[in-house]
Design a protein around this motif. Sequence first.
Motif, PDB file in Angstrom:
ATOM      1  N   TYR A 188       0.833  -1.195   0.000  1.00 56.16           N
ATOM      2  CA  TYR A 188       0.000   0.000   0.000  1.00 56.16           C
ATOM      3  C   TYR A 188       0.870   1.248   0.000  1.00 56.16           C
ATOM      4  N   ILE A 189       0.432   2.265  -0.752  1.00 60.27           N
ATOM      5  CA  ILE A 189       1.068   3.581  -0.654  1.00 60.27           C
ATOM      6  C   ILE A 189       0.100   4.575  -0.014  1.00 60.27           C
ATOM      7  N   SER A 190      -1.083   4.139   0.302  1.00 57.04           N
ATOM      8  CA  SER A 190      -2.070   4.848   1.107  1.00 57.04           C
ATOM      9  C   SER A 190      -3.034   3.782   1.561  1.00 57.04           C
ATOM     10  N   ASP A 191      -3.775   4.050   2.618  1.00 57.35           N
ATOM     11  CA  ASP A 191      -4.572   2.971   3.180  1.00 57.35           C
ATOM     12  C   ASP A 191      -5.746   2.533   2.319  1.00 57.35           C
ATOM     13  N   ASP A 192      -6.121   3.324   1.309  1.00 55.44           N
ATOM     14  CA  ASP A 192      -7.149   2.815   0.405  1.00 55.44           C
ATOM     15  C   ASP A 192      -6.610   2.621  -1.002  1.00 55.44           C
ATOM     16  N   VAL A 193      -5.261   2.590  -1.130  1.00 56.66           N
ATOM     17  CA  VAL A 193      -4.636   2.422  -2.445  1.00 56.66           C
ATOM     18  C   VAL A 193      -3.572   1.331  -2.376  1.00 56.66           C
ATOM     19  N   MET A 194      -3.838   0.227  -3.046  1.00 56.99           N
ATOM     20  CA  MET A 194      -2.894  -0.874  -3.123  1.00 56.99           C
ATOM     21  C   MET A 194      -2.109  -0.773  -4.430  1.00 56.99           C
ATOM     22  N   ILE A 195      -0.859  -1.191  -4.416  1.00 55.81           N
ATOM     23  CA  ILE A 195      -0.074  -1.258  -5.646  1.00 55.81           C
ATOM     24  C   ILE A 195       0.318  -2.708  -5.904  1.00 55.81           C
ATOM     25  N   SER A 196       0.666  -2.985  -7.146  1.00 56.10           N
ATOM     26  CA  SER A 196       1.068  -4.336  -7.537  1.00 56.10           C
ATOM     27  C   SER A 196       2.556  -4.534  -7.269  1.00 56.10           C
ATOM     28  N   LYS A 197       3.002  -5.764  -7.384  1.00 58.78           N
ATOM     29  CA  LYS A 197       4.427  -6.036  -7.230  1.00 58.78           C
ATOM     30  C   LYS A 197       5.214  -5.397  -8.366  1.00 58.78           C
ATOM     31  N   ARG A 198       4.612  -5.292  -9.545  1.00 59.29           N
ATOM     32  CA  ARG A 198       5.281  -4.601 -10.648  1.00 59.29           C
ATOM     33  C   ARG A 198       5.516  -3.138 -10.291  1.00 59.29           C
ATOM     34  N   GLN A 199       4.491  -2.482  -9.718  1.00 62.33           N
ATOM     35  CA  GLN A 199       4.642  -1.089  -9.329  1.00 62.33           C
ATOM     36  C   GLN A 199       5.643  -0.942  -8.196  1.00 62.33           C
ATOM     37  N   LEU A 200       5.656  -1.909  -7.287  1.00 59.36           N
ATOM     38  CA  LEU A 200       6.664  -1.894  -6.225  1.00 59.36           C
ATOM     39  C   LEU A 200       8.066  -1.951  -6.827  1.00 59.36           C
ATOM     40  N   ASN A 201       8.235  -2.753  -7.871  1.00 55.31           N
ATOM     41  CA  ASN A 201       9.551  -2.859  -8.520  1.00 55.31           C
ATOM     42  C   ASN A 201       9.931  -1.549  -9.203  1.00 55.31           C
ATOM     43  N   VAL A 202       8.955  -0.798  -9.707  1.00 52.40           N
ATOM     44  CA  VAL A 202       9.259   0.514 -10.275  1.00 52.40           C
ATOM     45  C   VAL A 202       9.874   1.401  -9.196  1.00 52.40           C
TER      46      VAL A 202
END
Length: 429
Positions: A60-74
């Motif tokens: 999560y980058i905010s409590d109502d916004v999840m990111i994918s593992k691809r976005q985490l890798n970015v």
Amino acid sequence: MKKLLIISSFLLLGLTSCNKEEKSIKQDSLPINKSDSAIYHTFSVDGKPFLVKQIGDNYYISDDVMISKRQLNVIKNIKSSNGGKISSIRKGTHSDFIYKWTNGILYYKIESSRRSQILQAFSIIEAKSNIKFIERTNQQEYVTFIDDSSEGTSYSSHIGMETGANKIVALYPTQGLGTIVHETLHALGYFHEHTRPDRDAYVAVNTSGLGQNAAFQYQKQPYSTSYGNLDFNSIMMYPSSSVMVKVGGGTWAAQRDSLSTGDIEGLNMFYGSKIIGSNNTCSNEIYTILHPNTVTLENAIGVATLTSLGNNKWKVERIGNNSGLVTLKSINADNVISTSTINIGGDFTFTGRPIVNPGQIYTYTVDPSVNNVTFSVGGATILSQTSNTVRIRVLNTASNGALPYVQISATGTSTCGVITKTIIPDVVI
């Protein structure tokens, strides 16, 4: 006005039936009851710490916004290169982090008891954008809308179109239409307004007294693009508080009632300018195009002309009695293209083989909506016809012994009066 393109927001001018509970906006916090199990990862982005919360396999980058593992890798790759700095032009970075829905179509599945409100939220977004919501049949990428009261608020499980992800928008029972639109915008690729990278010019944020679970909800999203001024009236904006006040002092109330002007601009910048006007005209029609950069009329030679009227309005005018399908095309400042096909003069479809052989039989068909159709042919004989089809036999030779010159014409009454269309196929041996 604005918009944090990919990380920003938008909404419509008329979410009229939000529940009153939304007035107090709970800052869209998500896993309140899971904070004790959270792990916080700190990365360096633009030389500053950036927190990502992990709960199990979710990030999560905010409590109502999840990111994918691809976005985490970015985010990880930003940390590992250029000293944690984003070196590319900002308008190019968001496409690496957020994927837009292809052709602006979000496919959905509804497993929520609030189907009518969800469909209303879709209509609100569609009315001011090029986005289309289509119920999923066999599409691989789609969002499932569910009911969920376990987290204390509504949330979106992913941001943008992440391939292969199990994308969910979860709705808390007491949060109304405005929240449904808010969370749907997250699923389309938009973040909170107060996290845009230029927010410090507008908002003074002090998270020094907050723990990580609260502080990370106010961190700027550096891989996003801002448009215009920060919009305090955005439906994606958090309310002022002891943490956030206006630069120089001043407060504001957050809202979940309507799309602001800036929200609509961001929506049009990201997914293309909305073209508002009829798809049919017998003489001329005025079109409103929100925030375009260039506007052109294509496939229109001899059929129609385009005139700019100012104030985001253009006139498409028919030339004489000619008819045809033309394309009104808009390109915005981000080079996102929007198009609208316009039927000029009640144009109708007339289809059949474009290549024919001497002595052979072919069928040509007129759109069944056309009335009083008559056919005429050259270089062929009519074998039979119905109200909207003609069956012909191509001649073997013309009178001079050469291959015949073939043309098939259909005359009928359309919505704009009598029109004649002709097909001239190539004749080959």
